[in-house]
Design a protein around this motif. Structure first.
Motif, mmCIF file in Angstrom:
data_model
loop_
_atom_site.group_PDB
_atom_site.id
_atom_site.type_symbol
_atom_site.label_atom_id
_atom_site.label_comp_id
_atom_site.label_asym_id
_atom_site.label_seq_id
_atom_site.Cartn_x
_atom_site.Cartn_y
_atom_site.Cartn_z
ATOM 1 N N PHE A 27 3.181 -61.412 -63.304
ATOM 2 C CA PHE A 27 4.560 -61.261 -62.851
ATOM 3 C C PHE A 27 4.575 -61.221 -61.321
ATOM 4 C CE2 PHE A 27 8.057 -58.369 -61.666
ATOM 5 C CZ PHE A 27 9.119 -59.141 -62.098
ATOM 6 N N TYR A 28 5.321 -62.144 -60.706
ATOM 7 C CA TYR A 28 5.419 -62.226 -59.251
ATOM 8 C C TYR A 28 6.825 -61.877 -58.760
ATOM 9 C CZ TYR A 28 1.017 -64.798 -59.541
ATOM 10 O OH TYR A 28 -0.272 -65.161 -59.789
ATOM 11 N N GLY A 29 7.610 -61.233 -59.589
ATOM 12 C CA GLY A 29 9.010 -60.951 -59.276
ATOM 13 C C GLY A 29 9.198 -59.908 -58.190
ATOM 14 N N PRO A 30 10.425 -59.384 -58.096
ATOM 15 C CA PRO A 30 10.749 -58.453 -57.019
ATOM 16 C C PRO A 30 9.940 -57.163 -57.033
ATOM 17 C CG PRO A 30 12.701 -59.012 -58.325
ATOM 18 C CD PRO A 30 11.542 -59.708 -58.940
ATOM 19 N N GLY A 31 9.419 -56.733 -58.178
ATOM 20 C CA GLY A 31 8.653 -55.494 -58.235
ATOM 21 C C GLY A 31 7.182 -55.643 -57.868
ATOM 22 N N ALA A 32 6.721 -56.879 -57.676
ATOM 23 C CA ALA A 32 5.307 -57.107 -57.348
ATOM 24 C C ALA A 32 5.032 -56.697 -55.901
ATOM 25 C CB ALA A 32 4.962 -58.583 -57.558
ATOM 26 N N PRO A 33 3.862 -56.108 -55.644
ATOM 27 C CA PRO A 33 3.538 -55.697 -54.275
ATOM 28 C C PRO A 33 3.431 -56.891 -53.335
ATOM 29 C CG PRO A 33 1.881 -54.897 -55.844
ATOM 30 C CD PRO A 33 2.825 -55.762 -56.590
ATOM 31 N N ARG A 34 3.954 -56.716 -52.128
ATOM 32 C CA ARG A 34 3.930 -57.761 -51.115
ATOM 33 C C ARG A 34 3.335 -57.204 -49.825
ATOM 34 N NH1 ARG A 34 7.451 -59.601 -54.586
ATOM 35 N NH2 ARG A 34 8.295 -61.698 -54.494
ATOM 36 N N ARG A 35 2.643 -58.062 -49.092
ATOM 37 C CA ARG A 35 2.136 -57.652 -47.788
ATOM 38 C C ARG A 35 2.231 -58.831 -46.826
ATOM 39 N NH1 ARG A 35 -3.897 -58.774 -48.258
ATOM 40 N NH2 ARG A 35 -4.035 -59.587 -50.368
ATOM 41 N N ASP A 36 2.739 -58.547 -45.639
ATOM 42 C CA ASP A 36 2.872 -59.568 -44.601
ATOM 43 C C ASP A 36 1.596 -59.605 -43.779
ATOM 44 O OD1 ASP A 36 5.443 -60.173 -45.395
ATOM 45 O OD2 ASP A 36 6.383 -58.840 -43.951
ATOM 46 N N VAL A 37 1.075 -60.818 -43.561
ATOM 47 C CA VAL A 37 -0.143 -60.994 -42.780
ATOM 48 C C VAL A 37 0.051 -62.174 -41.823
ATOM 49 C CG1 VAL A 37 -1.635 -60.068 -44.596
ATOM 50 C CG2 VAL A 37 -1.248 -62.516 -44.462
ATOM 51 N N ARG A 38 -0.776 -62.221 -40.796
ATOM 52 C CA ARG A 38 -0.748 -63.341 -39.872
ATOM 53 C C ARG A 38 -1.673 -64.429 -40.408
ATOM 54 N NH1 ARG A 38 2.412 -62.520 -36.198
ATOM 55 N NH2 ARG A 38 1.944 -63.939 -34.540
ATOM 56 N N GLY A 39 -1.269 -65.672 -40.219
ATOM 57 C CA GLY A 39 -2.073 -66.792 -40.667
ATOM 58 C C GLY A 39 -1.676 -68.059 -39.953
ATOM 59 N N TYR A 40 -2.351 -69.131 -40.288
ATOM 60 C CA TYR A 40 -2.042 -70.444 -39.746
ATOM 61 C C TYR A 40 -1.849 -71.397 -40.913
ATOM 62 C CZ TYR A 40 -2.479 -74.834 -37.238
ATOM 63 O OH TYR A 40 -2.242 -76.086 -36.743
ATOM 64 N N MET A 41 -0.613 -71.854 -41.121
ATOM 65 C CA MET A 41 -0.282 -72.794 -42.200
ATOM 66 C C MET A 41 -0.427 -74.214 -41.673
ATOM 67 S SD MET A 41 0.664 -71.157 -45.009
ATOM 68 C CE MET A 41 1.652 -72.318 -45.908
ATOM 69 N N GLN A 42 -1.075 -75.055 -42.483
ATOM 70 C CA GLN A 42 -1.309 -76.428 -42.076
ATOM 71 C C GLN A 42 -1.011 -77.356 -43.252
ATOM 72 O OE1 GLN A 42 -5.456 -77.285 -41.494
ATOM 73 N NE2 GLN A 42 -5.005 -78.821 -39.948
ATOM 74 N N PRO A 43 -0.109 -78.335 -43.085
ATOM 75 C CA PRO A 43 0.146 -79.271 -44.185
ATOM 76 C C PRO A 43 -1.090 -80.121 -44.451
ATOM 77 C CG PRO A 43 1.341 -79.948 -42.227
ATOM 78 C CD PRO A 43 0.683 -78.647 -41.909
ATOM 79 N N HIS A 44 -1.298 -80.458 -45.715
ATOM 80 C CA HIS A 44 -2.489 -81.227 -46.084
ATOM 81 C C HIS A 44 -2.095 -82.578 -46.685
ATOM 82 C CE1 HIS A 44 -6.609 -82.009 -47.033
ATOM 83 N NE2 HIS A 44 -6.409 -81.976 -48.322
ATOM 84 N N THR A 45 -1.476 -82.575 -47.872
ATOM 85 C CA THR A 45 -1.052 -83.832 -48.501
ATOM 86 C C THR A 45 0.207 -83.586 -49.320
ATOM 87 O OG1 THR A 45 -2.355 -83.439 -50.505
ATOM 88 C CG2 THR A 45 -3.416 -84.718 -48.756
#
Length: 109
Positions: A27-45
């Motif tokens: 279950f990934y809904g509103p009750g699931a724990p969330r944490r904000d982290v820093r990262g680098y997103m890069q498109p692939h394909t």
């Protein structure tokens, strides 16, 4: 390395079946724990496979981060939701912090 993006890791909650036993559904809904982290997103394909009655668009991305990430986590970024494709790759240099490369998949449609 600069990590300019803030992404949200969603740790899934395991559900239970009608008898109270652990269920493989996550279950990934509103009750699931969330944490904000820093990262680098890069498109692939990206691709648009042909299926009868469906027109999905599949996007593949890569995420670089110092934050530990599990293979069942989901990643949210800029209103989009990605699932992790395979096991995160870990690089542990002799000096410095461990680094994580993660392959992401987004299916739309």
């Amino acid at each position: 390395m600069q990590l300019p993006h803030i992404v949200t890791f969603v740790d899934p909650l395991e559900g239970e079946d009608q008898y109270g036993n652990p269920s493989p559904a996550l279950f990934y809904g509103p009750g699931a724990p969330r944490r904000d982290v820093r990262g680098y997103m890069q498109p692939h394909t990206g691709s648009e496979p042909v299926e009868a009655g469906r027109q999905p668009v599949i996007s593949r991305w890569r995420l670089f981060t110092y934050a530990p990430v599990g293979p069942r986590d989901q990643v949210e970024w800029r209103g989009r939701t990605f699932r992790i494709d395979g096991m995160p790759e870990v690089w542990e240099p002799a000096f410095g912090r461990p680094r994580f490369w993660v392959r992401l998949v987004e299916v739309e449609g």
